[in-house]
Every structure is written in C-alpha cells, then in structure tokens.
Design a protein around this motif. Sequence first.
Motif, PDB file in Angstrom:
ATOM      1  N   ALA A   1       0.828  -1.208   0.000  1.00 26.20           N
ATOM      2  CA  ALA A   1       0.000   0.000   0.000  1.00 26.20           C
ATOM      3  C   ALA A   1       0.861   1.255   0.000  1.00 26.20           C
ATOM      4  CB  ALA A   1      -0.912   0.010   1.214  1.00 26.20           C
ATOM      5  N   ARG A   2       0.266   2.357  -0.413  1.00 30.05           N
ATOM      6  CA  ARG A   2       0.876   3.670  -0.264  1.00 30.05           C
ATOM      7  C   ARG A   2       0.110   4.439   0.801  1.00 30.05           C
ATOM      8  NH1 ARG A   2       1.170   3.960  -6.196  1.00 30.05           N
ATOM      9  NH2 ARG A   2       3.333   3.708  -6.863  1.00 30.05           N
ATOM     10  N   LEU A   3       0.845   5.257   1.551  1.00 31.37           N
ATOM     11  CA  LEU A   3       0.226   6.163   2.503  1.00 31.37           C
ATOM     12  C   LEU A   3       0.557   7.589   2.087  1.00 31.37           C
ATOM     13  CD1 LEU A   3       0.888   4.358   5.906  1.00 31.37           C
ATOM     14  CD2 LEU A   3      -1.174   4.313   4.493  1.00 31.37           C
ATOM     15  N   PHE A   4      -0.395   8.478   2.274  1.00 31.39           N
ATOM     16  CA  PHE A   4      -0.288   9.854   1.785  1.00 31.39           C
ATOM     17  C   PHE A   4       0.011  10.797   2.950  1.00 31.39           C
ATOM     18  CE2 PHE A   4      -2.990   7.395  -0.996  1.00 31.39           C
ATOM     19  CZ  PHE A   4      -2.441   7.652  -2.243  1.00 31.39           C
ATOM     20  N   VAL A   5       1.022  11.658   2.744  1.00 29.97           N
ATOM     21  CA  VAL A   5       1.535  12.536   3.788  1.00 29.97           C
ATOM     22  C   VAL A   5       1.268  13.992   3.409  1.00 29.97           C
ATOM     23  CG1 VAL A   5       3.553  13.153   5.165  1.00 29.97           C
ATOM     24  CG2 VAL A   5       3.402  10.856   4.149  1.00 29.97           C
ATOM     25  N   PRO A   6       0.435  14.732   4.150  1.00 30.60           N
ATOM     26  CA  PRO A   6       0.205  16.154   3.849  1.00 30.60           C
ATOM     27  C   PRO A   6       1.431  16.981   4.220  1.00 30.60           C
ATOM     28  CG  PRO A   6      -0.940  15.524   5.856  1.00 30.60           C
ATOM     29  CD  PRO A   6      -0.360  14.258   5.303  1.00 30.60           C
ATOM     30  N   LEU A   7       1.796  17.908   3.351  1.00 26.31           N
ATOM     31  CA  LEU A   7       3.065  18.623   3.488  1.00 26.31           C
ATOM     32  C   LEU A   7       2.859  20.083   3.858  1.00 26.31           C
ATOM     33  CD1 LEU A   7       4.811  17.153   0.331  1.00 26.31           C
ATOM     34  CD2 LEU A   7       5.226  16.494   2.719  1.00 26.31           C
ATOM     35  N   ALA A   8       3.645  20.542   4.821  1.00 32.78           N
ATOM     36  CA  ALA A   8       3.632  21.955   5.183  1.00 32.78           C
ATOM     37  C   ALA A   8       4.449  22.784   4.198  1.00 32.78           C
ATOM     38  CB  ALA A   8       4.167  22.140   6.599  1.00 32.78           C
ATOM     39  N   ARG A   9       5.517  22.158   3.624  1.00 34.73           N
ATOM     40  CA  ARG A   9       6.343  22.835   2.622  1.00 34.73           C
ATOM     41  C   ARG A   9       6.536  21.918   1.427  1.00 34.73           C
ATOM     42  NH1 ARG A   9       9.453  24.403   7.186  1.00 34.73           N
ATOM     43  NH2 ARG A   9      11.099  22.936   6.675  1.00 34.73           N
ATOM     44  N   ARG A  10       6.735  22.484   0.253  1.00 36.37           N
ATOM     45  CA  ARG A  10       6.907  21.728  -0.982  1.00 36.37           C
ATOM     46  C   ARG A  10       8.200  20.931  -0.966  1.00 36.37           C
ATOM     47  NH1 ARG A  10       7.472  22.881  -5.707  1.00 36.37           N
ATOM     48  NH2 ARG A  10       5.830  21.571  -6.578  1.00 36.37           N
TER      49      ARG A  10
ATOM     50  N   GLY B   1       0.166  28.252  -0.494  1.00 35.09           N
ATOM     51  CA  GLY B   1      -0.771  27.782  -1.504  1.00 35.09           C
ATOM     52  C   GLY B   1      -1.603  26.605  -1.032  1.00 35.09           C
ATOM     53  N   PRO B   2      -2.353  26.004  -1.974  1.00 31.89           N
ATOM     54  CA  PRO B   2      -3.173  24.839  -1.619  1.00 31.89           C
ATOM     55  C   PRO B   2      -2.303  23.697  -1.101  1.00 31.89           C
ATOM     56  CG  PRO B   2      -3.721  25.680  -3.809  1.00 31.89           C
ATOM     57  CD  PRO B   2      -2.466  26.364  -3.398  1.00 31.89           C
ATOM     58  N   LEU B   3      -2.910  22.814  -0.326  1.00 33.33           N
ATOM     59  CA  LEU B   3      -2.173  21.695   0.237  1.00 33.33           C
ATOM     60  C   LEU B   3      -1.638  20.777  -0.857  1.00 33.33           C
ATOM     61  CD1 LEU B   3      -1.402  20.174   2.926  1.00 33.33           C
ATOM     62  CD2 LEU B   3      -3.290  18.646   2.338  1.00 33.33           C
ATOM     63  N   GLU B   4      -0.411  20.344  -0.687  1.00 33.30           N
ATOM     64  CA  GLU B   4       0.192  19.323  -1.524  1.00 33.30           C
ATOM     65  C   GLU B   4       0.611  18.172  -0.623  1.00 33.30           C
ATOM     66  OE1 GLU B   4       3.318  21.334  -3.590  1.00 33.30           O
ATOM     67  OE2 GLU B   4       1.943  22.639  -4.679  1.00 33.30           O
ATOM     68  N   TYR B   5       0.788  16.998  -1.215  1.00 32.26           N
ATOM     69  CA  TYR B   5       1.119  15.832  -0.408  1.00 32.26           C
ATOM     70  C   TYR B   5       1.982  14.886  -1.215  1.00 32.26           C
ATOM     71  CZ  TYR B   5      -2.577  13.512  -3.074  1.00 32.26           C
ATOM     72  OH  TYR B   5      -3.356  13.000  -4.091  1.00 32.26           O
ATOM     73  N   CYS B   6       2.594  13.930  -0.534  1.00 29.86           N
ATOM     74  CA  CYS B   6       3.371  12.912  -1.218  1.00 29.86           C
ATOM     75  C   CYS B   6       2.879  11.536  -0.784  1.00 29.86           C
ATOM     76  CB  CYS B   6       4.865  13.055  -0.955  1.00 29.86           C
ATOM     77  SG  CYS B   6       5.371  12.663   0.730  1.00 29.86           S
ATOM     78  N   ALA B   7       3.129  10.543  -1.617  1.00 28.75           N
ATOM     79  CA  ALA B   7       2.763   9.163  -1.327  1.00 28.75           C
ATOM     80  C   ALA B   7       4.024   8.357  -1.079  1.00 28.75           C
ATOM     81  CB  ALA B   7       1.972   8.573  -2.493  1.00 28.75           C
ATOM     82  N   LEU B   8       4.033   7.620   0.016  1.00 32.08           N
ATOM     83  CA  LEU B   8       5.158   6.768   0.373  1.00 32.08           C
ATOM     84  C   LEU B   8       4.678   5.331   0.499  1.00 32.08           C
ATOM     85  CD1 LEU B   8       6.786   8.880   3.242  1.00 32.08           C
ATOM     86  CD2 LEU B   8       7.623   8.693   0.895  1.00 32.08           C
ATOM     87  N   PRO B   9       5.520   4.348   0.167  1.00 23.25           N
ATOM     88  CA  PRO B   9       5.154   2.961   0.469  1.00 23.25           C
ATOM     89  C   PRO B   9       4.811   2.821   1.949  1.00 23.25           C
ATOM     90  CG  PRO B   9       7.109   3.027  -0.915  1.00 23.25           C
ATOM     91  CD  PRO B   9       6.844   4.456  -0.499  1.00 23.25           C
ATOM     92  N   GLY B  10       3.849   1.935   2.252  1.00 20.16           N
ATOM     93  CA  GLY B  10       3.356   1.832   3.615  1.00 20.16           C
ATOM     94  C   GLY B  10       4.429   1.624   4.659  1.00 20.16           C
ATOM     95  N   GLN B  11       5.354   0.700   4.423  1.00 24.90           N
ATOM     96  CA  GLN B  11       6.404   0.435   5.398  1.00 24.90           C
ATOM     97  C   GLN B  11       7.348   1.630   5.546  1.00 24.90           C
ATOM     98  OE1 GLN B  11       4.810  -2.520   6.860  1.00 24.90           O
ATOM     99  NE2 GLN B  11       6.943  -2.466   7.465  1.00 24.90           N
ATOM    100  N   VAL B  12       7.594   2.333   4.438  1.00 29.19           N
ATOM    101  CA  VAL B  12       8.439   3.530   4.503  1.00 29.19           C
ATOM    102  C   VAL B  12       7.758   4.605   5.336  1.00 29.19           C
ATOM    103  CG1 VAL B  12       9.475   5.383   3.145  1.00 29.19           C
ATOM    104  CG2 VAL B  12       9.572   3.031   2.308  1.00 29.19           C
ATOM    105  N   ALA B  13       6.428   4.736   5.187  1.00 28.07           N
ATOM    106  CA  ALA B  13       5.691   5.716   5.973  1.00 28.07           C
ATOM    107  C   ALA B  13       5.755   5.384   7.463  1.00 28.07           C
ATOM    108  CB  ALA B  13       4.241   5.782   5.507  1.00 28.07           C
TER     109      ALA B  13
END
Length: 281
Positions: free
Chosen positions: A54-63, A118-130
């Motif tokens: 799985a991937r998990l999504f991480v909301p980012l404060a900075r790009r 600006g609007p929220l951006e996020y990244c996706a990481l593999p589940g174990q990496v997250a």
Amino acid sequence: MRYPGLVRYHGAVTSATDGMPEDETVSDATPAVAVARRGFKRDVAALVRALRTARLFVPLARRIEEVPVGVEQLVGDDLQLSPHLLFGEDRVGFLPLFTRPEFVENATNTVGWTTGDGPLEYCALPGQVAMDLGLSVVDDERIGGVVLNPLHESELVLLRHEIGSIAQGRPLPLVGYVSEIPVGEDEERLIAEMDGPPPEEMVEAIEGVLAGASGKPRHSLHRTFNAERDLEPHLTLNVTFEDPGAAPDRARLGRELAEALDGLLPPPHYIDILFDDPKLG
C-alpha cells in the motif's frame, strides 16, 4: 526531516486524484486500518501485510522542491519532508497518514492545511516507509504517535512502540483498542504461576472496595496472558458473588476497583478486572 525511499509527489489536493495512473501492484490499506481498530494481534497482522503493498499519503507543510509533481522516483538521504502535524488540547502532536487521497482532501477541508502559502500538496510513500517515517519523528513528548486516516471513521492511533513493531513487520496487540472489547468465551487465556505474592497494599485496596459491596463478593488474583490481547503476562482480578441477586452494578464496581488500584500495580502496571469468570474461579 530527511528521509530516503520511493516517493510520488502530488500537487494541489483539490486535484489530487486527477490523472493518477492505475497501479495494480498497489493496494488500498483502508479496510485493514479499519479492522485493526479492534486491536487484536491477528488484525494488526493483516495491517502489516496490507502495508507491504500500500501507499500512505503525507500532507506537506512545505513543498518538496527536488521531486517533480506526479513522478514516482527513488530518492536518497537528501530528501526533505516537512509534514503537517495534528495537535490535541495537550499540544502533543501526531503525524497524520492517509490511505486514500480523498481522505486527505476531507481532512484539509476541516483543518485548513496549506503547503506554504498555496493549496495543500502531499506525497505518497510505500506503507512500510511511511511507518519508518513515523518512527523517526515520534519522541513520546512533543510528537506522541501516528494517526492513520484522521477525521475518518477508520481513524487509528498508533503509539511509538506500536509503530516500531509494525515498521519491523511484527504484529502486536493494540492494547488501548482491544481493552474495549469484552473477553469472549472462545478466547485462549494462559494462566501462569504468580511471580511472588501481589503487593500487600494492592490486596488491601481490593478488599477495602469489596468490603463495602453487596452480594457477598469474593475475589481471586491470577497472572494471565492472551496472545491476541496482551503484550506480556499481567495480573487479572476475578470477582464472584455468593449472592448474585444482590450483587451491585458490575461496571460501577469495576470503576471503583480501578480507581483504588491506580498507582499500586506491579509491572506491567495494568490489570484486567473480570466478573464471574468460571475459568478463573
């Protein structure tokens, strides 16, 4: 924070699902997260398996300046992530991770996250990496844990020792969740020899509460272990009544016993309080 691994970077959350390529090798961990809320070890084992694909999504404060939007790539130790945190009234933070992009959007609409100005951006990481990321930021003081799918019905809070075990692929019971579920008759509970007598002040506290209870209560103390529920053997108190018809409200009596025992329990510093369990006598 710096973190190596495989990352996919997404632009504004309002268009997060647009044009995302289908990847048959990536699974949705949402059902496994929801089931893990029961807290049994077997449920956490299912979550561990789900996070492998799985991937998990991480909301980012900075790009993430060095990673282009929408491109999955392997990055090294120089990757810098600045995730948002969620804070409770006690100002202890939790790292939010999401199993679906729409959950990120829903949470953003509630808490008003942005990335920079600006609007929220996020990244996706593999589940174990997250999970490894969560372990690297949680310090049990300023940051208390990870919360999967916050503000969604599948929300799951994980503390540091739970994150570490899951990150290593080792399932464990989530004691804070499973303690809310009554012990079933079909559950296997091992009864071990007591490791010496219980503390005298603990016994006195139990007897003090029961002396004022109706129904002629009796009690027994045991050292038990349930692999699906427990991290280690611990004390279990079983209360029975010679006159069940006159017995007090068991939930209220349980609360009184718990309050009386607060601060008196030997390691691991918790106790199960049961009523009328025939297996424990």
